[in-house]
Enzyme design. Sequence first.
Site, PDB file in Angstrom:
ATOM      1  N   TYR A  32      -2.348  -0.260  10.628  1.00  0.00           N
ATOM      2  CA  TYR A  32      -2.370  -0.622   9.206  1.00  0.00           C
ATOM      3  C   TYR A  32      -1.084  -0.197   8.510  1.00  0.00           C
ATOM      4  CZ  TYR A  32      -3.942  -0.693   4.327  1.00  0.00           C
ATOM      5  OH  TYR A  32      -4.054  -0.922   2.979  1.00  0.00           O
ATOM      6  N   SER A  89       0.845  -1.195   0.000  1.00  0.00           N
ATOM      7  CA  SER A  89       0.000   0.000   0.000  1.00  0.00           C
ATOM      8  C   SER A  89       0.878   1.241   0.000  1.00  0.00           C
ATOM      9  CB  SER A  89      -0.902   0.014   1.233  1.00  0.00           C
ATOM     10  OG  SER A  89      -1.559   1.258   1.374  1.00  0.00           O
TER      11      SER A  89
END
Length: 700
Positions: A590, A577
Amino acid sequence: MVEKRSATRLEKLWDDAKAASMSEPERLVYRSNILGSDKRVTNYGGGNTSSKIWQKDPLTGEKVEVLWVKGSGGDSASIKLDGFATLYMDKLRALKGLYRGLEHEDEMVGYLPHCTFNLNPRAASIDTPLHAYVPRAFVDHMHPDAIIAIAASRDSRELTRKIFGDDIGWLPWKRPGFELGLWLEKFCIENPNAKGVILESHGLFTWGDTPKECYETTIDAINKAIAWFEGELKSKPAFGGAAVKSLPAEQRRAVAARLMPVIRGMISANSYKVGHFDDSAAVLEFVNSKDLRPLAALGTSCPDHFLRTKIRPLVIELDPAKLDVDAVLAALPAAIEEYREGYRAYYERSKHDNSPAIRDPNAVVYLVPGVGMFTFAADKATARISGEFYVNAINVMRGASGVSSYVGLPEQEAFDIEYWLLEEAKLQRMPKPKSLAGRVAFVTGGAGGIGKATSVRLLGEGACVVLADIDETALAAAKEELGKGFGKDLVHSVKLDVTSEDDVANGFAEMAVTFGGADILVSNAGISSSAPIEDTELSMWNRNLDILAKGYFLVSREAFRLFKQQKIGGNIVFIASKNGLAASPNAAAYCTAKAAEIHLARCLALEGADHQIRVNTVNPDAVLRGSKIWTSEWREQRAAAYAMKPDELEEHYRKRSMLKRSVFPEDIAEAVYFLASEMSAKSTGNIINVDAGNAQSFTR
């Protein structure tokens, strides 16, 4: 009406009411489909059907006799009207005047296009003369196991006479072509009451004056052979009886999962292979038998069987009573090289001055006592079909060896078929393989937006794909969708929790048994969470690290183990990501886990390089469409972090990007394909950002 038979006999499927509403060409399709629907009648792609039909000539307007015959490469079970070649019968008969004899018969194939009726583009097969010159309107040519068991017996002529009397005749072996067509014509003229003929080592021809009569003659002949064998074999042990016992089913699959990747690696040096495993009752009966080795050494008889399964199989020595898989693995290199040397010697003994160059010398069929059969080919469907053909050969050997002696094709005849110049020309006309043909990919999170889009991209380039996901409902739907789109052979699914060592090990073992090994891992399983650090519970932190770090570690570790067993390299692509490089508010768990993924990929790239294992990363950002993450509470959490409504997020992310463009799952899939393909063969340890531009996530 449909005639029902006992479980071992074929049913008569002809439906008068259905056939009555059809045109004559449609009845040919119908006849072909119901014949091909049972593999006891003919194998995949094998056999041929024809009808001689009077039709209006598009040029003269006059009625002319047209041969409708299954075209080259078709399959009886699924063929449609466009699968048939159409040829003028008067022109086909005129070809007899051009025939210069057996040594020139191959040149006759070049004349077939000149006989085409109505500009039909479907190429006529080499079997065309076999149908054209039989002086009956409707002809079936099938490869039934029960009939080939007679045809491949040393006493085939006598057995044919004993079983069928004058109804079905017999002809000696002759390679399909113009000469055999003339032989069939001569037989029919000399035996006007015969309903068909058995071709030695080949199959069955039947005919009739109506399509139904032709069909029923075919079924009756096969059932008569089945019934005769039932009576003869009922008290005899097959293949000399059992020499060993089968391992339990789970253990058979476990052994296959260990052996198949190693074999695949050894035979994929020049072109990638895909495997298929079969431990059906018929296969186990044969591989466990006393006569396994002498019968296997004889090879197959029917040309259709032989072309799919090669000159003979390779028997892998394994004693199920004293199971030692490590010892079997240690012996594999010598056994495979011995097979190659034997194949090269066969080529040198048999080749002609104009023979094509030697092809892949590796076996297609591998027989393992107590375990089953592995088959390997350039794609999954061919590997599966090759296995089906060898099961046909097993059935033939069971019958022939039980009533006589089984006889395989003579070596020179086998070579002349395998390296037939017409067959070589056909191979040369085949389309170039797709870029990922023969590759096997394992995609975690395969039922989600990015995972499914990636699978579509890889499947489109010829790869086989294992969809791995924890969501069983979404997984089943994705498998169904992709199976319909690309063929069920290419798509497999496993329910997988990436945080479970057992799940991951079992998932890779399932892939090894299903496809023979693996080449590509797309590690994509993911979750998301958002909370200020003071509100981030330990469970949230652990869940992110479990799935996004530990999960990526576990699947990568298993992939490395499999890649190293195969010794043909490998390819890992992490879906990380933008957040792994650029911090985001209220997402510490995250972002940290994604950063761990990226660094893990760098570490693995270092470890894998000496083994030709490449490891690269794709960094998406804000892929909302189709994403399960963005249908969860993550959407609301991210909207709250940016003080906006959830429906405003996609436009927010688009405007935030430097290129002012939205990012879709297909965009990520394109980057994955690049990294998984030979286009990036010299890249490892790299990161591709697919985020429409974000300066914070620039890698340098």
